[in-house]
Scaffold this motif. Structure first.
Motif, mmCIF file in Angstrom:
data_model
loop_
_atom_site.group_PDB
_atom_site.id
_atom_site.type_symbol
_atom_site.label_atom_id
_atom_site.label_comp_id
_atom_site.label_asym_id
_atom_site.label_seq_id
_atom_site.Cartn_x
_atom_site.Cartn_y
_atom_site.Cartn_z
ATOM 1 N N PHE A 62 11.109 -2.564 -4.210
ATOM 2 C CA PHE A 62 11.460 -1.240 -3.710
ATOM 3 C C PHE A 62 10.619 -0.132 -4.349
ATOM 4 O O PHE A 62 9.977 0.664 -3.677
ATOM 5 C CB PHE A 62 12.959 -0.969 -3.922
ATOM 6 N N SER A 63 10.591 -0.091 -5.683
ATOM 7 C CA SER A 63 9.904 1.033 -6.338
ATOM 8 C C SER A 63 8.378 0.913 -6.186
ATOM 9 O O SER A 63 7.686 1.921 -6.061
ATOM 10 C CB SER A 63 10.297 1.147 -7.810
ATOM 11 N N ARG A 121 15.114 2.336 2.230
ATOM 12 C CA ARG A 121 14.499 1.778 1.010
ATOM 13 C C ARG A 121 13.159 1.109 1.328
ATOM 14 O O ARG A 121 12.913 -0.008 0.902
ATOM 15 C CB ARG A 121 15.460 0.804 0.321
ATOM 16 N N CYS A 124 13.333 -2.417 2.376
ATOM 17 C CA CYS A 124 14.149 -3.396 1.639
ATOM 18 C C CYS A 124 15.449 -3.671 2.400
ATOM 19 O O CYS A 124 16.071 -4.714 2.205
ATOM 20 C CB CYS A 124 14.475 -2.903 0.228
#
Lengths: 252, 252
Positions: A62-63, A121, A124
């Motif tokens: 995600f990040s 996200r 995600c």
């Protein structure tokens, strides 16, 4: 030792000023980059179509994917591909008979769904057809700037540009046309959306069939640009295909 | 403010210890990463075949591509693709009739030329047929470890593995077979090199023709693995193709 002291002083300066200007993340936030190694591998494999079919971005990415999309590299990557396309297009002998054609996809090719995918996200979360339809109905997708410039250049060079999209014609046709128009996509030859008759087909089948019809009408497809492999596979794909980056979703 | 002071103290600790351990480059050397942004775009575009044909790695990407190859990410990327392949292969119903086949390329698929390309500035220097032939004649290409494991697993699962390579049969046949053997590539069904009759053909034409013959002999090509798009394009490409990373050279 003197060098070391000098380095430490430089570091303190850096820490104070970088934070003051807000331009550079302090180095201790950069650990995120190191831990992105597995996600870099995932992203490369997804981009070259080694992972197909994938439903979601891995949760642990995600990040990393968020940083890729919002940190500038995604835009760099898009622009670089557009430069390759322009360089190729520049060498094409346009016949002037009105049959030199390019094909562009719409979603995340001409116009961007990044604002929508932020909420999901960055992919995600699994595909949510109802939520995506609501987003598309707003008609608020911004242009992908580099592709908008490509679009204008192609038309200015005498090519006929066809937009082919899997968006549903009946429910999203009008809003999509208006969205594109507002974002500067003006002067294309035709936009082809998915009609009711085409609803059951895969993207590859649908897009192949639409391209087949163009080729039968006499068009020479010089180039084909999309963010999905399903835009570029199948038959009548064109003289060259260009895959734009999109690590957020996969259309089978 | 207290937080800022704490951060600065942390930085000083980091500066002293990172340098002492030698594990992490100090932050001021990390500028190299930021300036790789254009080369990341180039590499992604090259990997998805948006740049074709390219003769050399851009000169300004020497250090970025070098860091990619030697810094671990290249090996991560290779291993990730191999995991995808194994996951796909695991679901194939092997008939047991001896006709379930996989095709693997040789150079920078089974065995590595990275040691050679280091001298050629990771591909920033143009292809040098004589120098490459000398290197290949040494028979000293090390295995790509993850692909060697894939190879062994495929054979253990009952697949027939065919190695198809554009290397010249007459001059490099024996040394290539010995190199592969020494590196653990034992038990493949057949290795197909480029014979004198095939010398004028492009890689896509040559490999298509070799695969066509296998299909005509009754083999079902389940997968096809290579570091070049010319390994994976053309006809009879197999049920699935897998592109391994290789940012050092492009075989048309």
């Amino acid at each position: 030792m003197v060098r070391r002291v000098r380095e430490i002083i430089a570091m303190i300066f850096f820490a104070v000023f970088s934070s003051a200007t807000g331009l550079t993340p302090p180095y201790w936030n950069r650990g995120a980059a190191a831990s992105c190694s597995p996600c870099l591998s995932w992203r490369l494999a997804a981009e070259v179509n080694n992972v197909e079919p994938w439903r979601t971005v891995p949760a642990h990415c995600f990040s990393c994917i968020g940083a890729y999309i919002t940190g500038g590299q995604y835009q760099h990557d898009l622009r670089f591909v557009v430069e390759q396309i322009l360089s190729y297009a520049d060498g094409i002998p346009v016949a002037g008979d009105g049959f030199d054609a390019w094909i562009l996809d719409v979603d995340d090719t001409c116009i961007s769904n990044v604002d929508y995918y932020k909420v999901k996200r960055y992919g995600c979360e699994p595909y949510d057809p109802a939520a995506f339809r609501s987003w598309a109905m707003e008609g608020a997708c911004p242009a992908i700037q580099s592709v908008a410039e490509l679009f204008t250049t192609l038309i200015g060079s005498g090519f006929k540009v066809f937009l082919i999209t899997g968006r549903d014609e009946e429910t999203l046709g009008q809003v999509t046309i208006e969205n594109l128009h507002r974002e500067g996509f003006v002067g294309y030859e035709r936009i082809i959306l998915r009609s009711a008759a085409e609803r059951g087909r895969s993207a590859v089948e649908f897009k192949t069939e639409m391209r087949r019809r163009l080729v039968e009408q006499g068009y020479r497809i010089w180039g084909n640009v999309g963010d999905q492999w399903s835009d570029l596979q199948g038959q009548f794909v064109g003289n060259r295909t260009f895959k734009l980056p999109n690590p957020m979703y996969f259309v089978p």
